[in-house]
Enzyme design. Sequence first.
Site, PDB file in Angstrom:
ATOM      1  N   GLU A 295      32.825  43.620  45.825  1.00 49.61           N
ATOM      2  CA  GLU A 295      34.277  43.460  45.982  1.00 49.61           C
ATOM      3  C   GLU A 295      35.008  44.637  45.351  1.00 49.61           C
ATOM      4  O   GLU A 295      34.502  45.288  44.440  1.00 49.61           O
ATOM      5  CB  GLU A 295      34.682  42.115  45.353  1.00 49.61           C
ATOM      6  CG  GLU A 295      36.158  41.784  45.376  1.00 49.61           C
ATOM      7  CD  GLU A 295      36.776  41.632  46.764  1.00 49.61           C
ATOM      8  OE1 GLU A 295      36.677  42.573  47.565  1.00 49.61           O
ATOM      9  OE2 GLU A 295      37.405  40.582  47.009  1.00 49.61           O
TER      10      GLU A 295
ATOM     11  N   ASP B 153      41.503  39.785  41.261  1.00 56.32           N
ATOM     12  CA  ASP B 153      42.883  39.639  40.807  1.00 56.32           C
ATOM     13  C   ASP B 153      43.037  38.195  40.316  1.00 56.32           C
ATOM     14  O   ASP B 153      42.638  37.871  39.197  1.00 56.32           O
ATOM     15  CB  ASP B 153      43.782  39.993  41.995  1.00 56.32           C
ATOM     16  CG  ASP B 153      45.241  40.085  41.646  1.00 56.32           C
ATOM     17  OD1 ASP B 153      45.566  40.629  40.590  1.00 56.32           O
ATOM     18  OD2 ASP B 153      46.079  39.612  42.437  1.00 56.32           O
TER      19      ASP B 153
ATOM     20  N   LYS C 158      41.086  42.717  37.101  1.00 53.95           N
ATOM     21  CA  LYS C 158      42.408  42.537  36.471  1.00 53.95           C
ATOM     22  C   LYS C 158      42.380  41.211  35.737  1.00 53.95           C
ATOM     23  O   LYS C 158      42.854  40.192  36.243  1.00 53.95           O
ATOM     24  CB  LYS C 158      43.484  42.441  37.566  1.00 53.95           C
ATOM     25  CG  LYS C 158      44.140  43.722  37.971  1.00 53.95           C
ATOM     26  CD  LYS C 158      45.345  43.387  38.864  1.00 53.95           C
ATOM     27  CE  LYS C 158      45.683  44.502  39.801  1.00 53.95           C
ATOM     28  NZ  LYS C 158      46.732  44.111  40.776  1.00 53.95           N
TER      29      LYS C 158
ATOM     30  N   PHE D 285      49.567  47.467  40.224  1.00 49.41           N
ATOM     31  CA  PHE D 285      49.094  47.492  41.604  1.00 49.41           C
ATOM     32  C   PHE D 285      48.481  48.862  41.882  1.00 49.41           C
ATOM     33  O   PHE D 285      49.154  49.879  41.755  1.00 49.41           O
ATOM     34  CB  PHE D 285      50.204  47.175  42.607  1.00 49.41           C
ATOM     35  CG  PHE D 285      49.629  46.790  43.941  1.00 49.41           C
ATOM     36  CD1 PHE D 285      49.267  45.478  44.199  1.00 49.41           C
ATOM     37  CD2 PHE D 285      49.390  47.758  44.914  1.00 49.41           C
ATOM     38  CE1 PHE D 285      48.683  45.119  45.419  1.00 49.41           C
ATOM     39  CE2 PHE D 285      48.805  47.409  46.135  1.00 49.41           C
ATOM     40  CZ  PHE D 285      48.454  46.088  46.384  1.00 49.41           C
TER      41      PHE D 285
ATOM     42  N   ASP E  61      44.227  49.320  49.348  1.00 48.79           N
ATOM     43  CA  ASP E  61      45.410  49.655  50.133  1.00 48.79           C
ATOM     44  C   ASP E  61      46.670  48.954  49.633  1.00 48.79           C
ATOM     45  O   ASP E  61      46.621  48.015  48.842  1.00 48.79           O
ATOM     46  CB  ASP E  61      45.205  49.212  51.590  1.00 48.79           C
ATOM     47  CG  ASP E  61      45.335  47.688  51.751  1.00 48.79           C
ATOM     48  OD1 ASP E  61      44.680  46.964  50.986  1.00 48.79           O
ATOM     49  OD2 ASP E  61      46.112  47.240  52.626  1.00 48.79           O
TER      50      ASP E  61
HETATM   51  P1  IMP Z   1      42.247  37.577  44.497  1.00 49.13           P
HETATM   52  O1  IMP Z   1      41.722  36.627  45.538  1.00 49.13           O
HETATM   53  O2  IMP Z   1      43.602  37.170  43.990  1.00 49.13           O
HETATM   54  O3  IMP Z   1      41.272  37.824  43.380  1.00 49.13           O
HETATM   55  O4  IMP Z   1      42.566  38.919  45.248  1.00 49.13           O
HETATM   56  C1  IMP Z   1      41.617  39.846  45.527  1.00 49.13           C
HETATM   57  C2  IMP Z   1      42.086  40.752  46.653  1.00 49.13           C
HETATM   58  O5  IMP Z   1      43.485  41.081  46.538  1.00 49.13           O
HETATM   59  C3  IMP Z   1      41.365  42.060  46.601  1.00 49.13           C
HETATM   60  O6  IMP Z   1      40.186  42.029  47.351  1.00 49.13           O
HETATM   61  C4  IMP Z   1      42.387  43.039  47.148  1.00 49.13           C
HETATM   62  O7  IMP Z   1      42.261  43.124  48.544  1.00 49.13           O
HETATM   63  C5  IMP Z   1      43.721  42.440  46.819  1.00 49.13           C
HETATM   64  N1  IMP Z   1      44.317  43.088  45.629  1.00 49.13           N
HETATM   65  C6  IMP Z   1      44.551  42.529  44.431  1.00 49.13           C
HETATM   66  N2  IMP Z   1      45.094  43.393  43.562  1.00 49.13           N
HETATM   67  C7  IMP Z   1      45.215  44.562  44.247  1.00 49.13           C
HETATM   68  C8  IMP Z   1      45.708  45.869  43.884  1.00 49.13           C
HETATM   69  O8  IMP Z   1      46.146  46.170  42.759  1.00 49.13           O
HETATM   70  N3  IMP Z   1      45.658  46.815  44.870  1.00 49.13           N
HETATM   71  C9  IMP Z   1      45.174  46.567  46.127  1.00 49.13           C
HETATM   72  N4  IMP Z   1      44.703  45.362  46.492  1.00 49.13           N
HETATM   73  C10 IMP Z   1      44.726  44.370  45.570  1.00 49.13           C
HETATM   74 MG    MG Z   2      40.207  42.932  49.514  1.00 50.89          MG
END
Ligand code: IMP
Ligand code: MG
Length: 179
Positions: free
Chosen positions: A98, A102, A130, A151, A158
């Site tokens: 991955e 986040d 993060k 971010f 992206d």
């Molecule tokens: P989660 O499901 O909230 O952990 O989100 C994960 C996904 O969110 C990642 O695979 C990214 O595609 C996107 N994402 C989260 N933070 C960022 C960032 O700072 N920059 C770009 N994409 C992000």
């Molecule tokens: Mg992603």
Amino acid sequence: MHKDCERIMLTEEQLRARVKEVALEIDKLYEGKRPLVVGILKGSIIFYSDFIRHLTVPVELDFMAVSSYGSGAVSSGKLNIKKDLDRDVKGRDVIIVEDIIDSGFTLANLKVLLSERGAASVRIVTLLNKLERREYDIEPDFNCFDIENEFVIGYGLDYNEHYRSLPYIGILKRSVYEK
Ligand code: IMP
Ligand code: MG
């Protein structure tokens, strides 16, 4: 540096060195095995291709496309499988690759899904973590960098499908998404 970058967070050299270090550690762990390496499209592609080239164990490659985000920078709270795996994971040692964890929503859901499908083991390797943003109970087995709550873009990541091809990880200027 790209004009939409506030500053560079991780340089090409830092990325290269750390990705190699983590890959070699994982390579040792899978000695004698043939893991299925699952890249989560599209954000992980550059990390994925750099990562697998350090592995000496035989690997099989597969990909999934999921979305928990819409087009912007706010999580939509629903995991949507846009492209599923080609291979059956039953009995396989799966390594999920991955780009960034986040809230943890994507990986918490994916790990359960692949375990339910009968994978022998499921481990997670992420480029970025993060920690501060975590809402779901999931931790990567391998993490290249802990980052602050900004971010970030580049090296596959992206914002609205822009900036993926930047060779470094940069912090996106707030003015770009706070319009
Ligand atoms: P989660 O499901 O909230 O952990 O989100 C994960 C996904 O969110 C990642 O695979 C990214 O595609 C996107 N994402 C989260 N933070 C960022 C960032 O700072 N920059 C770009 N994409 C992000
Ligand atoms: Mg992603």
